[in-house]
Design a protein around this motif. Structure first.
Motif, mmCIF file in Angstrom:
data_model
loop_
_atom_site.group_PDB
_atom_site.id
_atom_site.type_symbol
_atom_site.label_atom_id
_atom_site.label_comp_id
_atom_site.label_asym_id
_atom_site.label_seq_id
_atom_site.Cartn_x
_atom_site.Cartn_y
_atom_site.Cartn_z
ATOM 1 N N VAL A 58 0.594 -2.575 -14.073
ATOM 2 C CA VAL A 58 -0.535 -2.900 -14.400
ATOM 3 C C VAL A 58 -0.609 -4.012 -15.553
ATOM 4 O O VAL A 58 -1.726 -5.063 -15.794
ATOM 5 N N ALA A 59 0.445 -4.765 -15.756
ATOM 6 C CA ALA A 59 0.048 -5.905 -16.677
ATOM 7 C C ALA A 59 -0.264 -6.610 -16.343
ATOM 8 O O ALA A 59 -0.811 -7.815 -16.234
ATOM 9 N N THR A 60 0.641 -7.090 -14.927
ATOM 10 C CA THR A 60 1.084 -8.317 -14.045
ATOM 11 C C THR A 60 -0.814 -8.792 -13.855
ATOM 12 O O THR A 60 -1.580 -9.722 -13.560
ATOM 13 N N VAL A 61 -1.595 -7.482 -13.474
ATOM 14 C CA VAL A 61 -2.905 -7.671 -13.021
ATOM 15 C C VAL A 61 -3.453 -7.974 -13.886
ATOM 16 O O VAL A 61 -4.801 -8.876 -13.800
ATOM 17 N N LEU A 62 -3.991 -7.589 -15.175
ATOM 18 C CA LEU A 62 -5.065 -7.890 -15.822
ATOM 19 C C LEU A 62 -4.044 -8.721 -16.867
ATOM 20 O O LEU A 62 -5.166 -9.715 -16.852
ATOM 21 N N ALA A 63 -3.444 -9.547 -16.868
ATOM 22 C CA ALA A 63 -2.933 -11.072 -17.318
ATOM 23 C C ALA A 63 -2.826 -12.297 -15.935
ATOM 24 O O ALA A 63 -3.090 -13.107 -16.461
ATOM 25 N N MET A 113 0.583 -1.134 -0.096
ATOM 26 C CA MET A 113 0.121 -0.165 -0.250
ATOM 27 C C MET A 113 0.272 1.062 0.157
ATOM 28 O O MET A 113 1.722 1.584 0.915
ATOM 29 N N GLY A 114 0.239 2.503 -0.568
ATOM 30 C CA GLY A 114 1.163 3.400 -0.943
ATOM 31 C C GLY A 114 2.483 3.251 -1.520
ATOM 32 O O GLY A 114 3.091 4.363 -2.456
ATOM 33 N N ASP A 115 3.143 2.302 -2.227
ATOM 34 C CA ASP A 115 4.340 2.169 -3.424
ATOM 35 C C ASP A 115 3.350 2.766 -5.216
ATOM 36 O O ASP A 115 2.329 2.031 -4.849
ATOM 37 N N ARG A 116 3.928 3.068 -5.677
ATOM 38 C CA ARG A 116 3.638 3.752 -6.668
ATOM 39 C C ARG A 116 3.623 2.763 -8.271
ATOM 40 O O ARG A 116 4.314 1.359 -7.818
ATOM 41 N N ILE A 117 2.641 2.775 -8.941
ATOM 42 C CA ILE A 117 2.659 1.629 -9.410
ATOM 43 C C ILE A 117 3.037 1.932 -11.022
ATOM 44 O O ILE A 117 2.889 2.503 -11.337
ATOM 45 N N SER A 118 3.548 0.838 -11.926
ATOM 46 C CA SER A 118 4.417 0.669 -12.834
ATOM 47 C C SER A 118 3.290 0.668 -13.942
ATOM 48 O O SER A 118 2.183 -0.482 -13.439
ATOM 49 N N PRO A 119 4.116 -0.093 -14.915
ATOM 50 C CA PRO A 119 3.286 -0.405 -16.374
ATOM 51 C C PRO A 119 3.307 -1.866 -16.157
ATOM 52 O O PRO A 119 1.706 -3.266 -16.568
ATOM 53 N N ALA A 120 4.778 -2.333 -16.277
ATOM 54 C CA ALA A 120 4.776 -4.228 -15.325
ATOM 55 C C ALA A 120 3.245 -4.743 -14.417
ATOM 56 O O ALA A 120 2.952 -5.721 -14.376
#
Length: 242
Positions: free
Chosen positions: A175-180, A166-173
Motif C-alpha cells: 500500500v505504501a509503495t503505491v501511494l508513494a 494477481m491473487g497475492d495478499r496485499i501487505s502494508p508495504a
C-alpha cells in the motif's frame, strides 16, 4: 496530533484534490462540512451528492454561479450522465475556479468504483494545475486482501507498481509503495503541490495500527509532511497524523 481534518489536509484555502480509493468522496464531503465556504466538484465522473452540499448547480458556467452564490457548501458539475452520475469539468475550468477569493475548491480527480485500493490508469488522474494539495487515499482494510477485482480497482496497475502478482495478499508495504509512487498516488502531481497521503477506514485499534505501519513505510519511500489516518464515519474522523 491535530483533531482537524481541514488542518491535516491543508484544505483551508486553495485547491485540494483527492485521488486513489477507499474514501475520496467521503473525504471531500467531510471537508466541505467543516469549511465555512467551499466548492465540491470533479474533473471525472462523480455520483450524485445533493445531500452532501447546501446546493448543487448543473452548469457550464461554474465561475459565474460561484460568484453569485450565497449558500455553502456549493456543488458544481457540468451535466448529468445517466441516472447515477454527473460528468466532471475540464481541468482548465477548475483552474478558473481557483481564482475565487476565500473559497476552497475540493476536487475528485479520479475514479475507483467503490474499491479500497488502486493505481491510476494512463489518463488518470485529472489534476488541475492549480492544485495546492493532492491527497492519495487507500483503505487500511485492503491489507491482507488478495490482489483481485473485488477490493482493488485496476489490480493489474497495482501489480505493475509493486512486486505483487494477481491473487497475492496485499501487505502494508505494498500500500505504501503505491501511494508513494509517481506511477501511483503521486502521479502527475503539479509542481509546488503538497502531497498528503490519507489512510481511511482505520475503524478499530488494530486497523489504526496497520495504518501507522503503512504510514511509516510511506515516509521511508517519499518525503511527505505527514500521513493522515482517518475513520471518516466518526464525528472526529482524524485517528492519527503520522
Amino acid at each position: 496530533m491535530t483533531d482537524s481534518l481541514v488542518d491535516a489536509l491543508e484544505a483551508e484555502t486553495g485547491v485540494t484534490c483527492v485521488v486513489g480509493a477507499g474514501g475520496k468522496k467521503s473525504t471531500l464531503y467531510a471537508l466541505a462540512a467543516r469549511l465555512e465556504r467551499a466548492i465540491v466538484t470533479a474533473t471525472v465522473r462523480i455520483p450524485p451528492f445533493e445531500e452532501q452540499v447546501a446546493d448543487l448547480a448543473i452548469t457550464e458556467r461554474p465561475l459565474e454561479v460561484a460568484r453569485s452564490n450565497e449558500t455553502w457548501p456549493l456543488g458544481l458539475v457540468p451535466a448529468r450522465e445517466g441516472d447515477d452520475r454527473y460528468r466532471g469539468y475540464g481541468r482548465e475550468t477548475v483552474d478558473a475556479l481557483a481564482d475565487l477569493e476565500g473559497v476552497p475548491i475540493l476536487v475528485k480527480a479520479d475514479g475507483a468504483r467503490t474499491r479500497w485500493f488502486k493505481a491510476p490508469a494512463e489518463k488518470e488522474p485529472q489534476l488541475p494545475s492549480t492544485a495546492n494539495t493532492v491527497v492519495p487515499i487507500a483503505s487500511t482494510r485492503v491489507v491482507g486482501e488478495r490482489l483481485e477485482d473485488e477490493h482493488v480497482h485496476r489490480p493489474e496497475r497495482v501489480a505493475a507498481v509493486t512486486e505483487l502478482e494477481m491473487g497475492d495478499r496485499i501487505s502494508p508495504a505494498d500500500v505504501a509503495t503505491v501511494l508513494a509512487s509517481e506511477a501511483g498516488g503521486c502521479k502527475d502531481v503539479p509542481d509546488g503541490a503538497t502531497v498528503v497521503p490519507l489512510l481511511n477506514m482505520a475503524d478499530t485499534p488494530e486497523l489504526a495500527e496497520t495504518a501507522r505501519e503503512i504510514a511509516a513505510a510511506i515516509h521511508d519511500r517519499r518525503d511527505v509532511p505527514r500521513v493522515v489516518v482517518t475513520s471518516l464515519l466518526e464525528e472526529n474522523p482524524v485517528v492519527d497524523v503520522v
